[in-house]
Design a protein around this motif. Structure first.
Motif, mmCIF file in Angstrom:
data_model
loop_
_atom_site.group_PDB
_atom_site.id
_atom_site.type_symbol
_atom_site.label_atom_id
_atom_site.label_comp_id
_atom_site.label_asym_id
_atom_site.label_seq_id
_atom_site.Cartn_x
_atom_site.Cartn_y
_atom_site.Cartn_z
ATOM 1 N N GLU A 129 42.438 -7.710 112.739
ATOM 2 C CA GLU A 129 42.079 -9.041 113.111
ATOM 3 C C GLU A 129 43.066 -9.782 113.865
ATOM 4 O O GLU A 129 43.992 -10.129 113.348
ATOM 5 C CB GLU A 129 41.249 -9.795 111.747
ATOM 6 N N VAL A 130 42.689 -10.088 114.957
ATOM 7 C CA VAL A 130 43.668 -11.280 115.930
ATOM 8 C C VAL A 130 43.782 -12.634 115.371
ATOM 9 O O VAL A 130 42.726 -13.171 115.101
ATOM 10 C CB VAL A 130 43.478 -10.914 117.332
ATOM 11 N N LEU A 131 45.105 -13.175 114.865
ATOM 12 C CA LEU A 131 45.137 -14.395 114.292
ATOM 13 C C LEU A 131 45.603 -15.410 115.509
ATOM 14 O O LEU A 131 45.110 -16.501 115.594
ATOM 15 C CB LEU A 131 46.015 -14.364 112.943
ATOM 16 N N GLU A 132 46.616 -14.835 116.074
ATOM 17 C CA GLU A 132 47.329 -15.635 117.426
ATOM 18 C C GLU A 132 47.771 -14.471 118.402
ATOM 19 O O GLU A 132 47.786 -13.253 118.323
ATOM 20 C CB GLU A 132 48.483 -16.116 116.658
ATOM 21 N N PRO A 133 47.643 -15.132 119.514
ATOM 22 C CA PRO A 133 47.669 -16.495 120.099
ATOM 23 C C PRO A 133 45.838 -16.906 120.219
ATOM 24 O O PRO A 133 44.933 -15.814 120.126
ATOM 25 C CB PRO A 133 48.028 -16.303 121.461
ATOM 26 N N ALA A 134 45.344 -17.971 120.342
ATOM 27 C CA ALA A 134 44.106 -18.531 120.528
ATOM 28 C C ALA A 134 43.474 -17.679 121.363
ATOM 29 O O ALA A 134 42.362 -17.308 121.374
ATOM 30 C CB ALA A 134 44.261 -19.999 120.357
ATOM 31 N N ASP A 135 44.002 -17.780 122.714
ATOM 32 C CA ASP A 135 43.166 -17.039 123.911
ATOM 33 C C ASP A 135 43.033 -15.652 123.788
ATOM 34 O O ASP A 135 41.859 -15.143 124.064
ATOM 35 C CB ASP A 135 44.130 -17.382 125.260
ATOM 36 N N LEU A 136 43.990 -14.858 122.982
ATOM 37 C CA LEU A 136 43.640 -13.511 122.707
ATOM 38 C C LEU A 136 42.524 -13.544 121.631
ATOM 39 O O LEU A 136 41.530 -12.507 121.745
ATOM 40 C CB LEU A 136 44.843 -12.761 122.207
ATOM 41 N N ARG A 137 42.463 -14.255 120.606
ATOM 42 C CA ARG A 137 41.541 -14.014 119.487
ATOM 43 C C ARG A 137 40.093 -14.427 120.337
ATOM 44 O O ARG A 137 38.987 -13.707 119.884
ATOM 45 C CB ARG A 137 41.692 -15.325 118.551
ATOM 46 N N GLU A 138 40.047 -15.598 121.039
ATOM 47 C CA GLU A 138 38.962 -15.817 121.903
ATOM 48 C C GLU A 138 38.458 -14.545 122.743
ATOM 49 O O GLU A 138 37.191 -14.224 122.742
ATOM 50 C CB GLU A 138 39.048 -16.925 122.771
ATOM 51 N N LYS A 139 39.412 -13.958 123.614
ATOM 52 C CA LYS A 139 39.094 -12.808 124.327
ATOM 53 C C LYS A 139 38.390 -11.516 123.481
ATOM 54 O O LYS A 139 37.472 -10.802 123.835
ATOM 55 C CB LYS A 139 40.403 -12.409 125.098
ATOM 56 N N MET A 140 38.892 -11.417 122.126
ATOM 57 C CA MET A 140 38.489 -10.296 121.365
ATOM 58 C C MET A 140 37.171 -10.747 120.939
ATOM 59 O O MET A 140 36.192 -9.751 120.995
ATOM 60 C CB MET A 140 39.362 -10.354 120.088
ATOM 61 N N ALA A 141 36.851 -11.872 120.417
ATOM 62 C CA ALA A 141 35.379 -12.497 120.280
ATOM 63 C C ALA A 141 34.574 -12.232 121.427
ATOM 64 O O ALA A 141 33.299 -11.736 121.364
ATOM 65 C CB ALA A 141 35.359 -13.850 119.681
ATOM 66 N N GLN A 142 35.075 -12.557 122.614
ATOM 67 C CA GLN A 142 34.043 -12.453 123.778
ATOM 68 C C GLN A 142 33.654 -10.854 124.090
ATOM 69 O O GLN A 142 32.439 -10.726 124.167
ATOM 70 C CB GLN A 142 34.623 -13.019 124.905
ATOM 71 N N MET A 143 34.607 -10.172 124.056
ATOM 72 C CA MET A 143 34.596 -8.587 124.233
ATOM 73 C C MET A 143 33.606 -7.852 123.179
ATOM 74 O O MET A 143 32.781 -7.226 123.659
ATOM 75 C CB MET A 143 35.884 -7.889 124.430
ATOM 76 N N THR A 144 33.803 -8.273 122.129
ATOM 77 C CA THR A 144 32.892 -7.505 120.787
ATOM 78 C C THR A 144 31.493 -8.183 120.940
ATOM 79 O O THR A 144 30.540 -7.399 120.639
ATOM 80 C CB THR A 144 33.569 -8.004 119.338
#
Length: 340
Positions: free
Chosen positions: A298-313
């Motif tokens: 689970e990515v915690l930081e940075p926020a843009d990477l966490r958001e990109k993980m959510a978008q892709m999944t």
């Protein structure tokens, strides 16, 4: 010990022509003063070794003098046969020459060493490419290698990631890495790396070039790969890993990433641990690398990477749900209807 060292000095002088006392001392792992004494002893025994004075000087054997040292230890004979790599030799057009050299070496070995050398060939094999990869056989490999050996320029048409380019290159050396051949070539005073499989055309020129003083191919390659890996992983992601995720991190990460990843020893209530992981330049590249761990990270930081993980999944889940619904409808449509 001294006899072995003096033989080493002789073979080094014969192979390299001129060598300084500090270089001999480093190779033999002794002091420079010891090398001076060994050189004096060789000269006293009739070996024609002499010194060239000055900044460019060093020790040399008399021109034309050859020393015949045919005695090989068991480990030396084994090392020679272990170093005979048929794949790269064939790619360079040297397979027949290598086989002939092996036969001559085998014939020259004492009977007790021939069996040991044969065992090395039977029981050790090099498979250079990584798993699920293949060795490249670039069309222009032999031409590039020949020019590197002769010290002549080449003119190439090269397909880089961005565009097709024309270059006049001084081929300084070739490297086989993971089944792929690379050229260290000098262009406009700087040394660059070219993947030989991307050379579309190659013309070997008659013009010779001056090799850069002190250029060391192994050192250049080590520095170039380290620099490339650093450029490809400039960012850091804070990632929460399950116990399995920690194992996957060790198994799937590149050596550069693995060496620079910091995993905390403390675990949370679920047994998960926090890690600082080097990642790619963009959030897309970083997410693509981290998606390999599936639900174990689970990515915690940075926020843009966490958001990109959510978008892709989310996009992946939506695609699979759509495919599952279509498959379900097809199965229902194909079922026979009941007749009343």
């Amino acid at each position: 010990m001294r006899a072995s060292r003096m033989l080493s000095i002789l073979t080094t002088l014969q192979a390299r022509g001129q060598v300084t006392a500090p270089e001999l001392a480093e190779a033999c792992e002794v002091s420079v003063r010891t090398i001076y004494r060994d050189i004096d002893a060789l000269a006293a025994s009739g070996v024609p070794v002499y010194a060239d004075r000055g900044a460019e000087g060093g020790y040399r054997l008399l021109d034309g003098y050859r020393v015949r040292l045919n005695g090989l230890s068991q480990s030396e004979a084994e090392a020679l046969f272990l170093g005979a790599l048929p794949g790269p030799a064939a790619a360079l057009g040297l397979d027949a020459a290598m086989l002939a050299a092996q036969n001559k070496l085998m014939a020259a070995l004492p009977a007790n060493l021939r069996e040991d050398a044969g065992r090395m060939q039977e029981r050790f094999h090099l498979d250079a490419p990584g798993w699920f990869g293949e060795t490249e056989e670039p069309k222009h490999l032999r031409a590039v290698a020949g020019a590197a050996l002769r010290g002549t320029l080449i003119k190439i048409r090269y397909q880089s990631w961005r565009s097709e380019k024309q270059r006049r290159v001084a081929p300084l050396g070739l490297v086989l890495k993971g089944g792929s051949w690379y050229l260290a070539g000098q262009v406009d005073g700087s040394v660059r790396t070219y993947r030989i499989a991307r050379v579309l055309d190659c013309a070997v020129l008659e013009d010779r070039f001056d090799r850069p003083a002190g250029f060391d191919l192994a050192a250049y390659w080590r520095d170039a790969t380290l620099r490339l890996e650093a450029e490809m992983h400039p960012n850091i992601a804070i990632v929460r890993l399950s116990p399995l995720g920690v194992k996957l991190l060790d198994a799937l990460s590149q050596p550069y990433v693995k060496a620079r990843t910091q995993v905390e020893e403390i675990t949370d209530a679920d047994g998960w641990r926090i890690a600082r992981v080097p990642t790619g330049k963009t959030s897309w590249h970083a997410a693509a690398e981290l998606l390999r761990f599936g639900p174990e990270a689970e990515v915690l930081e940075p926020a843009d990477l966490r958001e990109k993980m959510a978008q892709m999944t989310q996009a992946m889940a939506a695609r699979y749900r759509t495919a599952a619904r279509k498959a379900s409808r097809r199965r229902i449509a194909q079922q026979p209807t009941k007749q009343s």
